[in-house]
Enzyme design. Sequence first.
Site: not given
Length: 701
Positions: A579, A592
Amino acid sequence: MSSTVQTFSHVDYLWDEKKAAALEGDEVGLFLYRSNILGADLRITNYGGGNTSCKTIEKDPLTGEDTEVMWIKGSGGDIGTLTRKGVAALHVNKLHDLKNRYRGIEHEDEMVALQLHTLYDLDSAAPSIDTPLHGLLPFKHIDHLHPDALIAIAAAKDSEAVTKEIWGDTMGWVPWQRPGFDLGLQLEKCLNENPGIRGIVLGSHGLFTWGDTAYECYMNSLQVIETAAQYIEDKMAEGGPVFGGQKIESLGGAARKDQAALLAPVLRGLCSSHARMVGHFTDDERVLQFINSNDLSKLAPLGTSCPDHFLRTKIQPLVLNIAPDADLSDPDKVKEQIEPAFAQYRKEYAEYYETCKHPNSPAMRDPNPVVILYPGVGMFTFSKNKQTARVSAEFYINAINVMRGAEAISEYTALPRQEAFNIEYWLLEEAKLQRMPKEKPLSRRVAIITGAGGGIGKAIADKLAAEGACVVLTDIAEDRLQEADATFGRDVSAYAVCDVTDAESVASAFAKACLAFGGVDIVVHSAGLAISKPIESTTLKDWDILQNVLVKGQFLMSQAGVAVMRKQGIGGDIINIASKNGLVAGPNNIGYGTAKAAQQHMTRLLAAEVAADKIRVNTVNPDGVIVGSKIWEGEWAEGRAKAYGITVEELPAFYAKRNLLNEIIYPDDIANGVFAFVGILDKSTGNTLNVDGGMATAFVR
């Protein structure tokens, strides 16, 4: 037409009178229907094998006069799936006129080009080599089939006498001859010398049967096959043990599959020395009976008899000389043990080629085996794709049935080596191979994808399959996997329920991939979840699940993937879906973002470690994939909206506007990024590809 269902013991009676009645008056439609139901029974003929035809009266497009037209399966077709598009239509009188141009068997191949001048329908499929065999016989409906029982009779050393014993004067017999115009003349001659026969047995080859209607032809074929199969069954009952009796015992079912999964990648690597291959495994009871028998060593080297079997299974199988319960845990030792057998097989194949070749023969093809027999465990087949590998296995099972039947009758005989070579390296076969469509970029490759039950993972699987790969879908939700798997055609996909945080579950998924396709070339870790919280709200449970699924899952998938790829020795790709958040310090994202950063650095570390194995490891970084992404279905969307001070409904527009290109990012865009690495950038490793529309804060350099 019969009003009652017919009963057979050795073939399937599939004629449906309602379906046939709907086609009444449409002879071509009935011919196609007959073809399809014949092809549905693998005891009658296998995929791509055999041929069927019918003759009708049509108007000549030039003269307007009535002319007889033959409709026949075109070259390369399959009667089980035959449609009008796969049919060739030819003038029967012009096919007979070709006799005037025939210069003898040494010039036979030129007749194939001349067949094109007999076409009635200019949109026809290419006529097959069997065309004159049908065209020179007068019957309205004709079946040319390769039933196991008939080939067993055709391959028995006293085939002609056995044919006479079974059918008396009602069946003709023609000795082995390569298909072509001259064989058509031999069939015509046999019929002229034996008027009133119901069919012809072709030595070492197959069966011709016929009828005035589609139904009569169908019934004639089934009855002849049934009679042959019953004769063989009776002979078996009279004789001794099948294949000389059992020599070794099989492992149990689960143990067989465990052994096969361990060995398949090693075999795949050895079979891929010339070109990468895809595998198939079966432990069918018929296979086990043969490979565990005393007669295996006598019969396996003989090879097959029917040309259709031979073309798909090669000159002979490779029989492994390792114990069923051998320790296969050390792939280097296993390879060291079996590699000499492959070297010997290649040497013998080269000798076969050199001994049998003609001055104009095509260059020698891949010398590796197609069929590999592992006594006590099962049969592996390797070919350019899963379908071809599976069909090769089916054909070898047909060959086993033939050997069993012929041995029960008298003695099995295979094609002489020179005749086999003349089929395998026939210039017409070579021309057919050259006409095959170009392979897709990922043809011959196998990908395993986590999180493939939907969202980005499913999009990646769709893309890789569309580019030619076989795909193994994994996810924790079986219902999603079943739904996703159903969107792919046969021989394209398999699925395995897999918890990427559990090493045993990951190992099981890779074992399933090895059983289904022979190994793995591409590992894509796409499984994920997202939790967006400030540090004071992030719990240990939040932290652990992110680290386990994203980081530990990537590690376990990579570890298992590298092990399989090293067994194969043909390189591979690992693609990790990370990501933008692994590069950018954003708010409320500590768990995350940290996990994504770990994924990215793990990629670089592994790229450096496995480069010597020609394994490339790269990262694709998405951002803002809201539409179609699973992680936006839960609390993550609410967390990100809160972090940016907007509503959930405003998120898609917010993410689209914040990148430099002002583009919405979709799952398909991430799939394209994966394809770039595995299908184009074959000299790139340790790299990161941002698929985010351009986020300046996430620029790698």
